[in-house]
Design an enzyme around this catalytic site. Structure first.
Site, short mmCIF file in Angstrom:
data_model
loop_
_atom_site.label_atom_id
_atom_site.label_comp_id
_atom_site.label_asym_id
_atom_site.label_seq_id
_atom_site.Cartn_x
_atom_site.Cartn_y
_atom_site.Cartn_z
N TRP A 1 49.99 -35.12 9.33
CA TRP A 1 49.56 -35.16 10.72
C TRP A 1 49.08 -33.81 11.24
O TRP A 1 48.57 -33.72 12.34
CB TRP A 1 50.73 -35.61 11.61
CG TRP A 1 52.02 -34.91 11.26
CD1 TRP A 1 53.01 -35.40 10.44
CD2 TRP A 1 52.45 -33.61 11.67
NE1 TRP A 1 54.03 -34.47 10.31
CE2 TRP A 1 53.71 -33.36 11.06
CE3 TRP A 1 51.91 -32.61 12.49
CZ2 TRP A 1 54.42 -32.18 11.24
CZ3 TRP A 1 52.61 -31.43 12.66
CH2 TRP A 1 53.85 -31.22 12.04
N ASN A 2 49.27 -32.73 10.47
CA ASN A 2 49.03 -31.42 11.08
C ASN A 2 47.55 -31.02 11.11
O ASN A 2 47.07 -30.47 12.09
CB ASN A 2 49.88 -30.35 10.39
CG ASN A 2 49.55 -30.19 8.93
OD1 ASN A 2 49.11 -31.13 8.27
ND2 ASN A 2 49.77 -29.01 8.40
N ASP B 1 48.71 -40.23 7.95
CA ASP B 1 50.00 -40.17 8.62
C ASP B 1 50.01 -41.14 9.80
O ASP B 1 49.00 -41.31 10.48
CB ASP B 1 50.25 -38.74 9.12
CG ASP B 1 51.69 -38.56 9.56
OD1 ASP B 1 52.47 -38.01 8.76
OD2 ASP B 1 52.03 -39.00 10.68
N SER B 2 51.15 -41.76 10.04
CA SER B 2 51.23 -42.80 11.08
C SER B 2 50.97 -42.26 12.48
O SER B 2 50.62 -43.02 13.37
CB SER B 2 52.61 -43.45 11.04
OG SER B 2 52.78 -44.08 9.79
N SER C 1 55.46 -32.73 3.00
CA SER C 1 56.68 -31.95 2.75
C SER C 1 56.99 -31.86 1.25
O SER C 1 56.63 -32.75 0.47
CB SER C 1 57.86 -32.61 3.47
OG SER C 1 58.08 -33.90 2.96
N GLU D 1 49.78 -30.40 -2.02
CA GLU D 1 49.98 -29.16 -1.29
C GLU D 1 51.14 -29.38 -0.33
O GLU D 1 51.10 -30.30 0.48
CB GLU D 1 48.73 -28.76 -0.54
CG GLU D 1 48.88 -27.33 -0.09
CD GLU D 1 47.73 -26.86 0.73
OE1 GLU D 1 46.63 -26.78 0.18
OE2 GLU D 1 47.95 -26.60 1.91
N CYS E 1 50.58 -25.35 6.80
CA CYS E 1 51.33 -25.00 5.59
C CYS E 1 51.12 -23.55 5.19
O CYS E 1 52.00 -22.94 4.59
CB CYS E 1 50.96 -25.94 4.46
SG CYS E 1 49.19 -26.08 4.22
N GLU F 1 61.46 -23.44 5.72
CA GLU F 1 60.22 -23.52 6.50
C GLU F 1 60.53 -24.12 7.88
O GLU F 1 61.22 -25.13 7.98
CB GLU F 1 59.23 -24.44 5.76
CG GLU F 1 57.89 -24.53 6.44
CD GLU F 1 56.97 -25.56 5.77
OE1 GLU F 1 57.46 -26.63 5.37
OE2 GLU F 1 55.77 -25.28 5.66
P1 NAP Z 1 56.17 -36.08 5.07
O1 NAP Z 1 57.36 -36.93 5.30
O2 NAP Z 1 56.02 -35.45 3.76
O3 NAP Z 1 54.89 -36.98 5.43
C1 NAP Z 1 53.58 -36.69 5.01
C2 NAP Z 1 52.88 -37.99 4.62
O4 NAP Z 1 53.59 -38.64 3.59
C3 NAP Z 1 52.78 -39.00 5.75
O5 NAP Z 1 51.54 -39.67 5.64
C4 NAP Z 1 53.94 -39.93 5.47
O6 NAP Z 1 53.80 -41.23 6.01
C5 NAP Z 1 53.90 -39.97 3.96
N1 NAP Z 1 55.18 -40.36 3.37
C6 NAP Z 1 56.42 -40.06 3.79
N2 NAP Z 1 57.34 -40.58 2.97
C7 NAP Z 1 56.68 -41.24 2.00
C8 NAP Z 1 57.07 -41.99 0.86
N3 NAP Z 1 58.35 -42.18 0.54
N4 NAP Z 1 56.12 -42.52 0.07
C9 NAP Z 1 54.81 -42.33 0.35
N5 NAP Z 1 54.38 -41.66 1.42
C10 NAP Z 1 55.30 -41.10 2.23
O7 NAP Z 1 56.10 -34.95 6.13
P2 NAP Z 1 56.57 -34.99 7.65
O8 NAP Z 1 57.93 -35.57 7.78
O9 NAP Z 1 55.50 -35.61 8.46
O10 NAP Z 1 56.65 -33.45 7.93
C11 NAP Z 1 57.83 -32.78 7.58
C12 NAP Z 1 57.53 -31.47 6.92
O11 NAP Z 1 56.49 -31.58 5.94
C13 NAP Z 1 57.03 -30.39 7.83
O12 NAP Z 1 58.03 -29.84 8.60
C14 NAP Z 1 56.43 -29.46 6.82
O13 NAP Z 1 57.42 -28.74 6.18
C15 NAP Z 1 55.79 -30.37 5.82
N6 NAP Z 1 54.37 -30.61 6.04
C16 NAP Z 1 53.49 -29.87 5.32
C17 NAP Z 1 52.14 -30.07 5.49
C18 NAP Z 1 51.12 -29.29 4.72
O14 NAP Z 1 50.00 -29.16 5.19
N7 NAP Z 1 51.42 -28.82 3.52
C19 NAP Z 1 51.70 -31.01 6.40
C20 NAP Z 1 52.62 -31.76 7.11
C21 NAP Z 1 53.96 -31.56 6.90
P3 NAP Z 1 54.31 -41.65 7.47
O15 NAP Z 1 53.09 -42.05 8.14
O16 NAP Z 1 55.24 -42.78 7.29
O17 NAP Z 1 54.99 -40.48 8.06
#
Ligand code: NAP
Length: 517
Positions: A157-158, A183-184, A233, A254, A288, A386
């Site tokens: 989402w970022n 992302d949702s 993440s 990433e 990130c 982080e």
């Molecule tokens: P996340 O849980 O890793 O979600 C990122 C994407 O993965 C979303 O589209 C999410 O779908 C999907 N997802 C989550 N669980 C999944 C699973 N079991 N199987 C398949 N897809 C799945 O990240 P977040 O909770 O949104 O963010 C938490 C942390 O992630 C942040 O605090 C940061 O540390 C990190 N982050 C890093 C970046 C980057 O650019 N590297 C970007 C965003 C976040 P949903 O639509 O269901 O959420």
């Protein structure tokens, strides 16, 4: 310029790859600045995803047969359309994420840059090439690239515009179809990208957007795609890597970062302060590659810290669809709570707040002040984990060697920044850092925006790279076609086999394939 109107969402929602989408359960999409509903999105299922992958697979065969130069022309048209629709794309990005407009522009421009880059270099990078064969002249060897098939993209989402688009354009350039689970919280950014790709001439099956929960739609994608690209993440990344591994499909990701900046005693302090302010608070720190640790050499530590705190305290924060705000909102309540928890924990354990340190509910429900802490130690959550928000800690160091040691003392390894007396000194420091990108005289954008160079993480910050030739070739299977000519591997007609076998190593030595005596 402003919050997108209902007509925009009504137009875009038709592009979801969900049959009968208008009869499906929906999820609210909030305008981040106000925290109020501005649209809804149908929630896809595992079956929707599987169908999208089947359709993508059928369409991909035709696309793979399209000459790379034609694919490149489509990407050129797409890049031009992105530019024509810059304002509309920035509005959608701001509305879904709450970011300041400068950072919405940054990600939209990145889409056009990446599409243009791969359009330019793609056909040449993907062209079959001749390499030296086993027996010179007699073994003709060519290496060619076949697309993987259907590339799955799970985006966060970022930076929801560019992280939906820029990995996809590389995959498309390589002849793949893309099925994306955005992302949702931010599906309309991915749909806005889809609209422009279709307008550029891409068949909708080749870039199918299936919104829905990660645990359902994302899981169906890792179970069916031929390759998975993930941004998000480290925790989710590790789960998906394991699942991709079990299916023996390619995977790149990433993930998070705890990115350091080093400021040496010879640095231009005013420049370092400006660079740090942007690098720590770009997209409210939800990037990130944003900086979360500042290591400053002792002789300039007081000056840097004083000027940096003053700069951060003077930053303009607010809900603004123009370019006036330096920082916008965070993306969600979960993000505000995560930042607040880190600050509260650090302060309770003795850290000093030099700037910010509080929620800003008067501006909107997800606003948090840009925050600078000093006196952070290993007992505090924000020391090593982080934050992914507008929080940075300043540390005074005795030497550059100490700064390098502390910068590397992390499981992450995504990005770093160096401000030093001269570029050569900064490059030498950079070469000692265990990170995928190093930015000198800049926090993060120089390496990220240089699409010809690879970008990605070491350690728990990622697997594989985006951008550069690596970011294209990873979406291909390399294939070697070796043609044996004139003489066979097992002998030459008319030469006794025993003599032939004795001659083989001698000939290989003579031609340099084996080392000489
Ligand atoms: P996340 O849980 O890793 O979600 C990122 C994407 O993965 C979303 O589209 C999410 O779908 C999907 N997802 C989550 N669980 C999944 C699973 N079991 N199987 C398949 N897809 C799945 O990240 P977040 O909770 O949104 O963010 C938490 C942390 O992630 C942040 O605090 C940061 O540390 C990190 N982050 C890093 C970046 C980057 O650019 N590297 C970007 C965003 C976040 P949903 O639509 O269901 O959420």
């Amino acid at each position: 310029m402003g919050k997108p109107d209902t007509a925009t969402f009504d137009r875009l929602v038709r592009l979801v790859a969900i049959d009968g989408y208008d009869a499906r359960p929906t999820r609210s999409i909030l305008e981040a600045f106000s925290g109020t509903e501005m649209a809804t999105i149908p929630v896809g299922t595992a079956d929707d995803l599987t169908l999208a992958v089947q359709r993508a697979r059928a369409a991909q065969t035709r696309w793979a047969a399209t000459p790379p130069k034609e694919r490149a022309k489509l990407l050129e048209r797409f890049a031009a359309l992105v530019f024509d629709h810059l304002d509309e794309l920035m509005d959608i990005a701001q509305a879904e994420t709450g970011k300041a407009r400068a950072y919405a522009q940054e990600e939209v421009v990145d889409v056009a840059l990446t599409a243009r880059h791969y359009a330019k270099v793609g056909p040449k990078t993907l062209a079959a090439r001749k390499v030296k064969g086993m027996i010179p002249v007699a073994t003709d060897v060519r290496v060619r690239y076949q697309p993987k098939g259907v590339v799955g993209v799970i985006s966060p989402w970022n930076y929801p515009v560019t992280l939906a688009a820029s990995d996809a354009v590389a995959a498309l350039m390589a002849g793949n179809a893309v099925v994306i689970k955005p992302d949702s919280q931010t599906p309309y950014c991915a749909l806005a990208v889809a609209e422009l790709l279709y307008e550029a001439g891409l068949a909708p099956e080749l870039f199918a957007v299936v919104p829905g929960p990660g645990g359902v739609v994302g899981q169906a994608l890792v179970a069916t795609a031929d390759y998975l690209m993930f941004t998000g993440s480290s925790q989710t990344g590790a789960t998906l890597a394991e699942q991709a591994g079990r299916r023996l499909i390619g995977f790149s990701a990433e993930l998070g970062g705890k990115n350091p900046m080093i400021v040496t005693k010879g640095a231009d302090i005013d420049r370092a302060v400006e660079g740090a302010a942007r690098a720590c608070y770009s997209n409210s720190g939800q990037l990130c590659i944003a900086i979360e640790r500042l290591y400053v050499e002792k002789p300039v530590a007081d000056e840097f810290t004083r000027k940096f705190a003053a700069k951060v305290n003077s930053m303009k924060v607010g809900p603004d669809y123009g370019f006036d705000a330096d920082m916008g909102s965070l993306a969600s309540k979960a993000q505000v709570d995560a930042v607040d928890a880190h600050v509260t924990d650090a302060v309770a354990k003795g850290a000093t707040v030099l700037a910010g340190g509080k929620k800003l509910p008067e501006l909107g429900p997800f606003f948090y002040a840009p925050t600078v802490l000093s006196g952070v130690n290993e007992h505090m959550e924000c020391f090593a984990s982080e934050t992914f928000g507008p929080l940075v800690s300043v540390y005074e160091v005795d030497s550059v060697d100490e700064a390098i040691k502390l910068a590397n003392d992390t499981d992450y390894g995504l990005n770093a920044s160096v401000f030093a007396g001269d570029a050569q000194e900064a490059r030498e420091i950079g070469a000692q850092l265990r990170v995928g990108t190093v930015n000198i005289n800049e926090g993060y954008a120089a390496a990220w925006g240089s699409t010809a160079a690879p970008m990605g993480g070491m350690g728990i910050s990622g697997v594989g790279r985006r951008h550069g030739p690596e970011g294209l070739v990873k979406y291909c299977e390399s294939q070697t076609i070796a043609t044996q000519r004139f003489i066979g591997i097992d002998g030459i007609r008319g030469v006794p086999r025993k003599l032939f076998l004795k001659l083989v190593p001698l000939a290989m030595r003579a031609t340099g394939l084996l080392p000489g005596r």
